[in-house]
Scaffold this active site. Structure first.
Site, mmCIF file in Angstrom:
data_model
loop_
_atom_site.group_PDB
_atom_site.id
_atom_site.type_symbol
_atom_site.label_atom_id
_atom_site.label_comp_id
_atom_site.label_asym_id
_atom_site.label_seq_id
_atom_site.Cartn_x
_atom_site.Cartn_y
_atom_site.Cartn_z
ATOM 1 N N GLY A 42 0.792 -1.235 0.000
ATOM 2 C CA GLY A 42 0.000 0.000 0.000
ATOM 3 C C GLY A 42 0.818 1.277 0.000
ATOM 4 O O GLY A 42 0.250 2.368 -0.056
ATOM 5 N N ASP A 86 7.433 -7.399 5.983
ATOM 6 C CA ASP A 86 7.724 -8.126 4.745
ATOM 7 C C ASP A 86 6.726 -9.270 4.585
ATOM 8 O O ASP A 86 6.530 -10.063 5.513
ATOM 9 C CB ASP A 86 9.160 -8.671 4.809
ATOM 10 C CG ASP A 86 9.655 -9.078 3.433
ATOM 11 O OD1 ASP A 86 8.945 -9.852 2.754
ATOM 12 O OD2 ASP A 86 10.749 -8.626 3.058
ATOM 13 N N LEU A 140 -1.513 -6.157 -3.128
ATOM 14 C CA LEU A 140 -0.734 -5.507 -4.191
ATOM 15 C C LEU A 140 0.768 -5.731 -4.032
ATOM 16 O O LEU A 140 1.522 -5.466 -4.965
ATOM 17 C CB LEU A 140 -1.009 -3.991 -4.211
ATOM 18 C CG LEU A 140 -2.235 -3.502 -4.989
ATOM 19 C CD1 LEU A 140 -3.535 -3.936 -4.336
ATOM 20 C CD2 LEU A 140 -2.214 -1.992 -5.123
ATOM 21 N N ALA A 141 1.210 -6.155 -2.840
ATOM 22 C CA ALA A 141 2.661 -6.284 -2.617
ATOM 23 C C ALA A 141 3.236 -7.270 -3.621
ATOM 24 O O ALA A 141 2.730 -8.377 -3.784
ATOM 25 C CB ALA A 141 2.933 -6.763 -1.197
ATOM 26 N N GLU A 158 7.007 -7.978 -6.363
ATOM 27 C CA GLU A 158 8.086 -7.513 -7.225
ATOM 28 C C GLU A 158 7.475 -7.418 -8.618
ATOM 29 O O GLU A 158 6.726 -8.312 -9.034
ATOM 30 C CB GLU A 158 9.250 -8.501 -7.216
ATOM 31 C CG GLU A 158 10.076 -8.464 -5.937
ATOM 32 C CD GLU A 158 10.986 -7.234 -5.833
ATOM 33 O OE1 GLU A 158 10.917 -6.346 -6.709
ATOM 34 O OE2 GLU A 158 11.754 -7.168 -4.866
ATOM 35 N N THR A 159 7.811 -6.359 -9.376
ATOM 36 C CA THR A 159 7.009 -6.071 -10.567
ATOM 37 C C THR A 159 7.790 -5.933 -11.880
ATOM 38 O O THR A 159 7.202 -5.546 -12.890
ATOM 39 C CB THR A 159 6.201 -4.768 -10.344
ATOM 40 O OG1 THR A 159 7.132 -3.709 -10.142
ATOM 41 C CG2 THR A 159 5.288 -4.863 -9.144
ATOM 42 N N GLY A 174 3.156 1.587 -2.334
ATOM 43 C CA GLY A 174 3.664 1.628 -3.710
ATOM 44 C C GLY A 174 2.851 2.569 -4.591
ATOM 45 O O GLY A 174 1.974 3.317 -4.118
ATOM 46 N N PHE A 175 3.142 2.502 -5.851
ATOM 47 C CA PHE A 175 2.539 3.410 -6.837
ATOM 48 C C PHE A 175 1.010 3.328 -6.811
ATOM 49 O O PHE A 175 0.310 4.303 -6.514
ATOM 50 C CB PHE A 175 3.116 3.041 -8.210
ATOM 51 C CG PHE A 175 2.402 3.600 -9.387
ATOM 52 C CD1 PHE A 175 1.992 4.928 -9.429
ATOM 53 C CD2 PHE A 175 2.156 2.796 -10.504
ATOM 54 C CE1 PHE A 175 1.341 5.450 -10.542
ATOM 55 C CE2 PHE A 175 1.511 3.301 -11.618
ATOM 56 C CZ PHE A 175 1.089 4.626 -11.632
ATOM 57 N N TYR A 229 7.938 -13.214 -14.081
ATOM 58 C CA TYR A 229 6.983 -12.342 -13.392
ATOM 59 C C TYR A 229 5.554 -12.786 -13.687
ATOM 60 O O TYR A 229 4.731 -12.938 -12.780
ATOM 61 C CB TYR A 229 7.191 -10.892 -13.851
ATOM 62 C CG TYR A 229 6.073 -9.956 -13.468
ATOM 63 C CD1 TYR A 229 5.865 -9.585 -12.135
ATOM 64 C CD2 TYR A 229 5.203 -9.430 -14.437
ATOM 65 C CE1 TYR A 229 4.833 -8.718 -11.783
ATOM 66 C CE2 TYR A 229 4.174 -8.568 -14.096
ATOM 67 C CZ TYR A 229 3.987 -8.213 -12.769
ATOM 68 O OH TYR A 229 2.957 -7.365 -12.419
HETATM 69 N N1 LIG Z 1 1.963 -0.851 -12.485
HETATM 70 C C1 LIG Z 1 1.489 -1.665 -13.417
HETATM 71 O O1 LIG Z 1 1.504 -1.347 -14.612
HETATM 72 C C2 LIG Z 1 0.900 -3.002 -13.036
HETATM 73 C C3 LIG Z 1 0.333 -3.798 -14.058
HETATM 74 C C4 LIG Z 1 -0.192 -5.040 -13.718
HETATM 75 C C5 LIG Z 1 -0.199 -5.460 -12.400
HETATM 76 N N2 LIG Z 1 0.357 -4.674 -11.430
HETATM 77 C C6 LIG Z 1 0.367 -5.178 -10.056
HETATM 78 O O2 LIG Z 1 -0.078 -4.154 -9.186
HETATM 79 C C7 LIG Z 1 0.586 -4.280 -7.922
HETATM 80 C C8 LIG Z 1 1.174 -2.950 -7.512
HETATM 81 O O3 LIG Z 1 2.116 -2.545 -8.491
HETATM 82 P P1 LIG Z 1 2.782 -1.086 -8.481
HETATM 83 O O4 LIG Z 1 2.920 -0.684 -9.894
HETATM 84 O O5 LIG Z 1 2.075 -0.203 -7.525
HETATM 85 O O6 LIG Z 1 4.244 -1.452 -7.974
HETATM 86 P P2 LIG Z 1 5.125 -0.827 -6.790
HETATM 87 O O7 LIG Z 1 6.451 -1.482 -6.863
HETATM 88 O O8 LIG Z 1 5.071 0.660 -6.817
HETATM 89 O O9 LIG Z 1 4.347 -1.327 -5.501
HETATM 90 C C9 LIG Z 1 4.557 -2.575 -4.913
HETATM 91 C C10 LIG Z 1 4.674 -2.364 -3.429
HETATM 92 O O10 LIG Z 1 4.909 -3.646 -2.836
HETATM 93 C C11 LIG Z 1 5.891 -3.478 -1.845
HETATM 94 N N3 LIG Z 1 6.590 -4.751 -1.634
HETATM 95 C C12 LIG Z 1 7.450 -5.365 -2.488
HETATM 96 N N4 LIG Z 1 7.942 -6.474 -1.927
HETATM 97 C C13 LIG Z 1 7.363 -6.572 -0.713
HETATM 98 C C14 LIG Z 1 7.482 -7.490 0.365
HETATM 99 N N5 LIG Z 1 8.325 -8.540 0.285
HETATM 100 N N6 LIG Z 1 6.747 -7.300 1.473
HETATM 101 C C15 LIG Z 1 5.908 -6.216 1.572
HETATM 102 N N7 LIG Z 1 5.776 -5.306 0.611
HETATM 103 C C16 LIG Z 1 6.490 -5.478 -0.516
HETATM 104 C C17 LIG Z 1 6.823 -2.407 -2.380
HETATM 105 O O11 LIG Z 1 7.586 -1.779 -1.351
HETATM 106 C C18 LIG Z 1 5.860 -1.462 -3.053
HETATM 107 O O12 LIG Z 1 5.447 -0.439 -2.167
HETATM 108 C C19 LIG Z 1 1.604 -5.411 -8.091
HETATM 109 O O13 LIG Z 1 1.053 -6.584 -7.557
HETATM 110 C C20 LIG Z 1 1.770 -5.541 -9.594
HETATM 111 O O14 LIG Z 1 2.124 -6.848 -9.962
HETATM 112 C C21 LIG Z 1 0.913 -3.457 -11.726
#
Ligand SMILES: NC(=O)c1ccc[n+]([C@@H]2O[C@H](COP(=O)([O-])OP(=O)(O)OC[C@H]3O[C@@H](n4cnc5c(N)ncnc54)[C@H](O)[C@@H]3O)[C@@H](O)[C@H]2O)c1
Length: 360
Positions: free
Chosen positions: A5, A55, A77-78, A80-81, A7-8, A182
């Site tokens: 929460g 974590d 949402l957490a 690796e992306t 993240g982006f 991924y």
């Molecule tokens: N941005 C996109 O275009 C997109 C597209 C499809 C799916 N998604 C999915 O949406 C979700 C959010 O993506 P986002 O773009 O906000 O990415 P982001 O990297 O900004 O957010 C992910 C968050 O997860 C946290 N995180 C990572 N590893 C963690 C761990 N081990 N424990 C706790 N927290 C952890 C990170 O610190 C980060 O704040 C992800 O599941 C991603 O797969 C994103």
């Protein structure tokens, strides 16, 4: 409760929800995704959001957070992306995305077995090349693109006999065929959640997101978010590297539109049994979006180079068929790409001028 929460997408979702309910964010502030942790924390706290640093791979930390929060809804949402990065770090990606989801399931079972709803940020990457048609207009299955074809500049998706196919908008009727580590981990998240909560009070909602863009996406993370990467490169006066022949297509959807879809998925009386695809419903080539972004940021529109380079796990075309989102959630994207790019450009300029003061 929103895992990831900070993240982006998660932080934007948290801010949208905080007027409606109490929000807890669980996030480990993964350094790759975060370059201004104190500012992000402050922003979340200003909205009255509880932030638990932990974590998802640590069952103890996660269990304690779920027990303390006792959420009505978990948005998961957490993750690796980075599609490209996952190729080099399969164990790590599996650990965070797959094992993290398994730990979340166990934490729910132990501490909130009556959890009403869990919503997953799934990914369109699970489709691989996605839906296609053959020369006669019949549905056809594209196989993973071969390295030797790509090296010869043959970029189009092909069937198993090598015939070129035409991509069409994809929805959940398309068979899954993840083409990257991924993508495989994102598909496993879906399977684990639907299987583990089958026959329990917990309803599972899955949104398969296309390319989400907008203010708030880290412009320093080189592994994710092509438009954010471009913003940084443009601001630094660099020439944009455009892979393949520039005709890779993506479906860019603004983060605020995506946040609305998450909120609707939590609010509908019963979440759709089927997966719901979320995108703009329109494909845009990387070349076209690069040119528009260059212009929005006041740089020459031709400051790019089409390199012919390609990456493992990259797919050629991605466009969502969003008719289910309309029918099942009453959702449609509201912000045209040109407006969203202008917002992204303005935010990136602020961010690069005064990183510590900028806000998502
Ligand atoms: N941005 C996109 O275009 C997109 C597209 C499809 C799916 N998604 C999915 O949406 C979700 C959010 O993506 P986002 O773009 O906000 O990415 P982001 O990297 O900004 O957010 C992910 C968050 O997860 C946290 N995180 C990572 N590893 C963690 C761990 N081990 N424990 C706790 N927290 C952890 C990170 O610190 C980060 O704040 C992800 O599941 C991603 O797969 C994103």
């Amino acid at each position: 409760m929103i895992t990831g929460g900070a993240g982006f997408i998660g932080a934007r979702l948290a801010a949208a929800l905080c007027d409606r309910c109490h929000v807890t964010v669980f996030d480990n502030f993964n350094p790759q995704a975060h370059d201004a942790v104190p500012q992000t924390r402050m922003r979340l706290s200003r909205h009255g959001i509880d932030v638990i640093t932990g974590d998802i791979r640590d069952p103890r930390e996660l269990g304690a957070a779920v027990a303390r929060t006792r959420p009505d809804v978990i948005y998961h949402l957490a993750a690796e992306t980075g599609t490209g990065q996952s190729f080099f770090k399969p164990a790590h990606y599996t650990d965070v995305n797959v094992m993290g989801t398994a730990h979340l399931i166990e934490a729910v079972r132990r501490h909130v077995p009556d959890l009403p709803r869990i919503i997953l940020a799934g990914s369109r990457s699970v489709y691989g090349e996605g839906s296609c048609r053959d020369a006669a207009g019949r549905p056809a299955i594209a196989v993973e693109r071969r390295q030797d074809d790509l090296a010869r500049g043959l970029f189009q998706p092909r069937d198993r006999f090598g015939a070129a196919l035409t991509p069409v908008p994809t929805d959940a009727t398309c068979p899954v065929a993840p083409a990257s580590v991924y993508a495989s981990t994102k598909l496993m998240q879906e399977y684990l959640l639907t299987q583990a909560f089958w026959g329990t009070p917990t309803q599972v909602g899955i949104l398969r997101l296309q390319n989400v863009y907008g203010p708030g996406q880290s412009i320093n993370n080189p592994y994710t978010g092509v438009l954010s990467i471009f913003c940084r490169q443009i601001a630094e006066g660099r020439v944009l590297d455009i892979y393949e022949d520039g005709q890779i297509t993506r479906d860019f959807v603004l983060v605020d539109d995506v946040v609305r879809a998450f909120v609707l998925m939590a609010e509908v009386t019963t979440p759709p049994q089927e997966v719901v695809d979320i995108g703009a419903g329109q494909g845009t080539t990387i070349l076209a979006v690069a040119r528009t972004l260059l212009t929005c940021m006041g740089a020459p529109a031709d400051r790019y180079a089409v390199t012919g380079a390609f990456r493992p796990g990259d797919i050629r075309h991605a466009v969502a068929d969003i008719s289910r989102a309309a029918a099942l959630l009453g959702w449609a994207p509201q912000v045209p790409l040109s407006d969203g790019l202008a917002r992204l450009a303005a935010w990136s300029r602020d961010q690069l001028r005064a990183p510590a003061a900028a806000s998502g």
